[in-house]
Design an enzyme around this catalytic site. Structure first.
Site, PDB file in Angstrom:
ATOM      1  N   GLY A 263      14.788   1.430  15.180  1.00 35.09           N
ATOM      2  CA  GLY A 263      14.638   2.738  15.128  1.00 35.09           C
ATOM      3  C   GLY A 263      14.318   3.605  16.229  1.00 35.09           C
TER       4      GLY A 263
ATOM      5  N   GLY B 277       9.281   7.291  15.910  1.00 31.44           N
ATOM      6  CA  GLY B 277       8.745   6.653  14.781  1.00 31.44           C
ATOM      7  C   GLY B 277       8.375   5.038  14.940  1.00 31.44           C
ATOM      8  N   GLY B 278       9.078   4.422  15.668  1.00 35.31           N
ATOM      9  CA  GLY B 278       8.577   2.944  15.852  1.00 35.31           C
ATOM     10  C   GLY B 278       7.080   3.213  16.704  1.00 35.31           C
TER      11      GLY B 278
ATOM     12  N   GLU C 106      12.321  -2.671  17.587  1.00 33.54           N
ATOM     13  CA  GLU C 106      13.131  -2.234  18.597  1.00 33.54           C
ATOM     14  C   GLU C 106      13.452  -0.435  18.706  1.00 33.54           C
ATOM     15  OE1 GLU C 106      17.995  -1.967  18.710  1.00 33.54           O
ATOM     16  OE2 GLU C 106      17.150  -3.625  17.770  1.00 33.54           O
TER      17      GLU C 106
ATOM     18  N   CYS D 235      22.700   0.955  19.087  1.00 29.84           N
ATOM     19  CA  CYS D 235      21.458   0.970  20.053  1.00 29.84           C
ATOM     20  C   CYS D 235      22.008   0.524  21.466  1.00 29.84           C
ATOM     21  CB  CYS D 235      20.431   0.216  19.560  1.00 29.84           C
ATOM     22  SG  CYS D 235      20.836  -1.568  19.106  1.00 29.84           S
TER      23      CYS D 235
END
Length: 509
Positions: free
Chosen positions: A221, A225-226, A245, A282
């Site tokens: 994401g 957030g990660g 990731e 991504c």
């Protein structure tokens, strides 16, 4: 946490479709994790694990029509794309089943006693064991391959780890349907339902990574957030591995000789790659270094022609669409930035692809143009025109870590002429996968694949795609001078399980 309804939303209209579930409470999270923890022993038998993974693949394939229909209604990714993604997901499950059967992931190493060594070597026997419950955070842009049944889940189950998935809010109905299919496959092999847990809600995701029985986490994401979850995992009383990731610019360098040799071909390839899936990959190329001058002009013209003819598409949700439009506008307003093809949104919630141009000199030192070195999720890329190789190198040296980095070479450079090897070495420092004369969109599920890279591309050195993704969910343990009757079967003399092993430094198969 207060339980709220979880709704499936049509991204094409923004309208609610159905209430799917309720957001998980703290008690729900605890119950799911404890059920997964209790199910660990059921995955101990490798033959059962492999059979379960193959049944899961067959069951997903058998439910293709209904699953693709549900996913398209929630993501607008289209039936053709989603059918291919589901096939990829089934392939991943079967590939991990094969690895479980083969057994080399256990990394069995045996050193027999050697009193002549300095210092003496005792009897040592080492292999890898499952970590425990794995938390998986599903991605928005791949409702199958990087979601409930995706690579993180498949590799964790292959390692012998039960999984609790935090579903992505963009496809909750699809997540529920897929989880039901996986649980049915588990039941067919006598495995408890707890081997696959599913939770909804932002707060549930935070609770999940903090739960003391969760042993590791996988995430795909955003950087924001990660990183928040990564920090939470590290701040636990007992920190856990967090394999995230996050974001990636995926730079591309086109050499002057390559642009002179095949400008139109490269421009067309770039257009296809950056617009694929409405730019929601991504590994979309987000920064392309193109030489100034006639050869570069031809490439940019070819790119403009292809992009201007590309059809608009619907992004995964309104929030992403709004962020894309705002991000492109902010970048386009920077001094010296050109907009050969504008990326815009229409009244029907569709976005059209576009690209920006900027002199590479604007990117060689810190300043407001650093915004162009950040990922903009959606169908847009930045073409930086460099005057000389030193200028291109200066831009590359400022880039953070990436999932991929690509170079396009001339035929002579590909044969070893010039400084092509030096270029590859520079790209290797900033990316986990280096491509030559190709495009990064499209990540093959293969044993040699690496999908990761220096931060912020990922938070670890592991891959989230390919057979070695399984290693994330195991840890090594060595037994010293242990009586033979007490050793695990994997480490006993005679190799009763027929595993690939390294004994006294030599491979034994």
């Amino acid at each position: 946490m207060t339980a709220r309804g979880v709704w499936s939303v049509d991204p094409r209209t923004g309208e609610r479709r159905e209430e799917v579930a309720a957001e998980a409470t703290a008690q729900d999270v605890d119950a799911a994790v404890r059920a997964a923890h209790a199910a660990r022993g059921s995955l101990a038998d490798r033959a059962v694990r492999a059979a379960f993974l193959r049944t899961a693949a067959a069951s997903l394939a058998g439910a293709e029509a209904s699953l693709v229909e549900a996913a398209d209604a929630e993501t607008a990714l289209g039936r053709i794309r989603l059918t291919g993604e589901l096939a990829r997901t089934c392939h991943q499950l079967r590939a991990f089943a094969d690895l479980v059967d083969e057994g080399s992931f256990l990394d069995v190493i045996i050193d027999r006693p050697d009193d002549t060594a300095v210092p003496p070597v005792p009897d040592l026997r080492r292999y890898r064991v499952p970590l425990g419950v794995v938390a998986v955070y599903a991605a928005s842009n791949f409702p199958f391959a990087f979601s409930v049944p995706g690579g993180d889940t498949a590799s964790a189950l292959a390692a012998g780890c039960p999984v609790v998935v935090k579903a992505h809010p963009d496809h909750p109905a699809t997540s529920e349907r897929v989880a039901a299919v996986l649980r049915g496959a588990a039941a067919a092999h006598g495995l408890p339902e707890g081997v696959i847990g599913l939770l909804h809600g932002f707060d549930a995701g935070v609770e999940l990574v903090r739960h003391p029985l969760v042993a590791a986490a996988g995430f795909t994401g955003s950087v924001r957030g990660g990183r928040a979850l990564f920090d939470a995992a590290a701040a636990r009383p007992a920190p856990i591995p967090f394999h995230g990731e996050l974001g990636s610019l995926n730079p591309v360098l086109v050499t002057r000789a390559a642009a002179g040799e095949r400008a139109e071909e490269i421009g067309a390839g770039l257009a296809a790659s950056m617009t694929l899936g409405t730019g929601q990959f991504c590994v979309k190329p987000g920064l392309v270094l193109v030489p100034d001058g006639a050869s570069g002009d031809g490439l940019v013209a070819a790119l403009a022609g292809q992009v201007s003819r590309a059809a608009p598409g619907v992004m995964l949700d309104r929030r992403m669409s709004d962020a894309f439009v705002a991000g492109v506008a902010e970048r386009a307003a920077l001094p010296g930035v050109g907009v050969p093809v504008p990326a815009e949104a229409d009244a029907e919630r569709r976005v059209s692809p576009g690209f920006l141009t900027v002199p590479a000199a604007r990117l060689t030192a810190a300043g407001p143009h650093d915004l162009l070195l950040e990922e903009c999720f959606g169908p847009v890329t930045v073409v930086a025109r460099y005057r000389g190789e030193d200028e291109a190198d200066a831009v590359l040296s400022r880039l953070p870590g990436n999932l991929t980095a690509t170079v396009h070479l001339s035929a002579g450079e590909a044969a070893g002429e010039g400084a092509a090897a030096d270029v590859l070495a520079r790209l290797t420092r900033i990316a986990g996968r280096v491509l030559v004369d190709g495009w990064p969109t499209g990540v093959a599920v293969a044993l040699a694949q690496h999908h990761g890279g220096p931060y912020p591309a990922s938070t670890s050195t592991s891959t989230s795609v390919g057979g070695t993704a399984l290693e994330r969910w195991t840890r090594p343990v060595a037994y010293q001078t242990t009586p033979p009757a007490l050793l695990p079967p994997e480490l006993r003399d005679g190799n009763p399980l027929g595993l690939p092993r390294r004994v006294d430094g030599r491979w034994e198969r």
